[in-house]
Design a protein around this motif. Structure first.
Motif, mmCIF file in Angstrom:
data_model
loop_
_atom_site.group_PDB
_atom_site.id
_atom_site.type_symbol
_atom_site.label_atom_id
_atom_site.label_comp_id
_atom_site.label_asym_id
_atom_site.label_seq_id
_atom_site.Cartn_x
_atom_site.Cartn_y
_atom_site.Cartn_z
ATOM 1 N N SER A 132 3.054 0.277 -4.404
ATOM 2 C CA SER A 132 1.738 0.293 -4.797
ATOM 3 C C SER A 132 1.919 0.490 -6.313
ATOM 4 O O SER A 132 1.595 -0.096 -8.120
ATOM 5 C CB SER A 132 0.722 1.526 -4.407
ATOM 6 O OG SER A 132 2.051 2.802 -4.312
ATOM 7 N N ALA B 134 -6.965 -1.447 1.970
ATOM 8 C CA ALA B 134 -5.997 -1.279 0.372
ATOM 9 C C ALA B 134 -6.159 -2.555 0.068
ATOM 10 O O ALA B 134 -5.778 -2.015 -1.278
ATOM 11 C CB ALA B 134 -4.424 -0.697 1.102
ATOM 12 N N SER C 133 0.522 -1.161 0.137
ATOM 13 C CA SER C 133 0.069 0.195 0.149
ATOM 14 C C SER C 133 0.722 1.328 -0.215
ATOM 15 O O SER C 133 0.471 2.355 0.004
ATOM 16 C CB SER C 133 -0.633 0.113 1.402
ATOM 17 O OG SER C 133 -0.229 0.423 2.276
ATOM 18 N N GLY C 134 1.992 1.267 0.247
ATOM 19 C CA GLY C 134 2.518 1.998 0.464
ATOM 20 C C GLY C 134 3.245 3.014 -1.696
ATOM 21 O O GLY C 134 2.695 2.343 -2.559
ATOM 22 N N MET D 263 -1.670 5.706 1.880
ATOM 23 C CA MET D 263 -2.317 5.143 0.850
ATOM 24 C C MET D 263 -1.247 5.594 -0.612
ATOM 25 O O MET D 263 -1.410 6.554 -0.648
ATOM 26 C CB MET D 263 -3.059 3.255 0.620
ATOM 27 C CG MET D 263 -3.668 3.754 2.088
ATOM 28 S SD MET D 263 -4.810 2.323 2.019
ATOM 29 C CE MET D 263 -5.837 3.207 1.376
ATOM 30 N N GLY D 264 -0.727 4.188 -1.203
ATOM 31 C CA GLY D 264 -0.712 5.148 -2.910
ATOM 32 C C GLY D 264 1.176 6.193 -2.811
ATOM 33 O O GLY D 264 1.979 6.497 -1.609
ATOM 34 N N GLU E 59 -0.373 6.604 7.518
ATOM 35 C CA GLU E 59 -1.753 6.156 7.759
ATOM 36 C C GLU E 59 -1.764 6.271 6.050
ATOM 37 O O GLU E 59 -3.582 6.622 6.346
ATOM 38 C CB GLU E 59 -2.309 7.343 8.704
ATOM 39 C CG GLU E 59 -1.990 7.177 9.564
ATOM 40 C CD GLU E 59 -2.460 8.141 10.539
ATOM 41 O OE1 GLU E 59 -2.902 8.410 12.318
ATOM 42 O OE2 GLU E 59 -2.341 9.609 9.783
ATOM 43 N N LYS F 278 -3.300 -2.625 6.209
ATOM 44 C CA LYS F 278 -3.917 -1.792 5.829
ATOM 45 C C LYS F 278 -5.030 -2.865 5.302
ATOM 46 O O LYS F 278 -5.527 -2.446 3.731
ATOM 47 C CB LYS F 278 -3.347 -1.375 5.403
ATOM 48 C CG LYS F 278 -2.309 0.093 5.903
ATOM 49 C CD LYS F 278 -2.075 2.008 5.494
ATOM 50 C CE LYS F 278 -0.730 1.562 5.587
ATOM 51 N NZ LYS F 278 0.172 2.912 5.073
ATOM 52 N N ILE G 127 -4.342 5.365 -7.466
ATOM 53 C CA ILE G 127 -3.512 5.388 -6.127
ATOM 54 C C ILE G 127 -2.780 6.997 -5.948
ATOM 55 O O ILE G 127 -2.169 7.383 -5.382
ATOM 56 C CB ILE G 127 -2.576 4.363 -6.274
ATOM 57 C CG1 ILE G 127 -1.232 5.178 -7.707
ATOM 58 C CG2 ILE G 127 -2.814 2.813 -6.088
ATOM 59 C CD1 ILE G 127 0.481 4.048 -7.900
ATOM 60 N N THR H 139 0.160 -6.371 2.604
ATOM 61 C CA THR H 139 -0.404 -5.216 3.134
ATOM 62 C C THR H 139 -0.923 -4.826 4.601
ATOM 63 O O THR H 139 -0.896 -6.287 4.965
ATOM 64 C CB THR H 139 -0.997 -4.449 2.605
ATOM 65 O OG1 THR H 139 -1.172 -2.676 3.306
ATOM 66 C CG2 THR H 139 -2.463 -5.019 2.541
#
Length: 331
Positions: A166, A188, A161-162, A323-324, A321, A185, A301, A183
């Motif tokens: 991503s 995500a 999800s980072g 994403m993308g 917290e 999360k 993203i 992930t």
């Protein structure tokens, strides 16, 4: 040309205490360099967050303007390679670390750091990629160079999800790979599936605690953005001849391995660096990102903020917290 411009400035008030705020900065305070660039877009990376809270391992001296990525137009060039008005990008090297970075409306840098904006990308799209996209591209290129093709089997992507994760997922899916993403999360999951992920596993599922030197072979390759026990487990779980492109340490810089994956299965652990990577290699990867590797779902993203909103986003990325990708608009 403006003599004063806006920038996010981080200041050290006393030992261990740092503040950040929007300030008016004098053009004459920029460092020396052959190319002056009016920044249109930057992006937010974890390293930027560390610089913004006073991490001396990233930035030694303050006051400082972070931003390891920048895209904009040339305002002045003392070298013939670049001309006024040309669209360019700068990522890595010392930008945003100890050289004033992309969170200011202007940067001045050595010409050796600058590359022309590749055809097929807008300035904003280039910052959706930024250092994260260049890193994901370098990882993908390394796997391909070591024979990891879609027919060989699934590729694991940690930190899915980072930013790097991503974009790696999106690029690999575009190229026809079966992607398994890691992930922690749950929110995500929908985005990752829309990017083409075939399977999603939790961080706990990605870690083996048996202590065995080798595990059941699952992956043809992997792009690892976190290090630590997830990288250790992935390395033990490669098929014969498999490779892992390693580019991060957000979990841990340490791994616990025997030599067995290397000498019994011919596996490779490939170190990926996007900071000092030589220019021609950067250009080659950027052209692929702008062309055959360009994902169709970049907007899925991406979120955009301006300098006024950036301080809150910095806190969010440091807490894990976001994403993308977060693009910073200065234009």
């Amino acid at each position: 040309m403006e003599k004063i411009f806006s920038a996010l400035v981080v200041r050290e008030q006393e030992a261990g205490k740092f503040t950040r705020s929007l300030e008016q900065v004098k053009m004459e305070d920029l460092p020396d360099g052959e190319v002056l660039i009016k920044v249109h877009y930057s992006s937010l990376n974890y390293k930027d967050g560390l610089s913004a809270v006073g991490n001396k391992g990233v930035t030694r001296n303050y006051p400082h303007t972070p931003g390891i990525d920048a895209a904009g137009t040339v305002a002045y060039s003392s070298v013939p390679e670049f001309s006024k008005g040309e669209e360019v990008i700068v990522t890595g090297f010392d930008l945003g670390m100890n050289t004033n970075g992309g969170y200011g409306e202007y940067i001045r840098v050595p010409s050796a750091w600058v590359i022309p904006l590749p055809k097929g990308l807008t300035l904003k799209e280039s910052m959706i990629f930024g250092t994260a996209g260049l890193t994901a591209g370098l990882c993908t290129e390394a796997l391909i160079a070591h024979g990891i093709t879609p027919s060989k089997g699934p590729v694991l992507v940690s930190g899915g999800s980072g930013g790097v994760g991503s974009l790696s997922v999106a690029i690999l899916s575009k190229l026809g790979y079966e992607v398994i993403a890691v992930t922690g999360k749950k929110k995500a999951h929908e985005i990752l599936k829309s990017l083409g992920v075939g399977k999603i596993i939790s961080r706990e599922e990605a870690v083996d605690s048996s202590g065995k030197p080798l595990l059941r072979p699952i992956y043809a390759g992997a792009i690892d953005t976190v290090g630590g026990s997830i990288l250790t487990t992935a390395m033990k779980s490669l098929k014969y001849g498999g490779s892992i492109a390693c580019c991060g340490l957000v979990s841990s810089p340490k791994i616990d391995l025997t030599v067995f994956p290397f000498i019994l299965k011919g596996n490779n652990l490939l170190g990926i660096d996007s900071v000092e990577c030589e220019i021609q290699k950067r250009i080659d990867v950027w052209n692929k990102l702008a062309g055959p590797w360009k994902p169709d779902q970049l907007s899925k993203i991406t979120e955009t903020c301006n300098l006024d909103q950036l301080s809150d986003k910095i806190q969010q990325i440091l807490k894990g917290e976001l994403m993308g990708r977060t693009v910073v608009s200065l234009y």
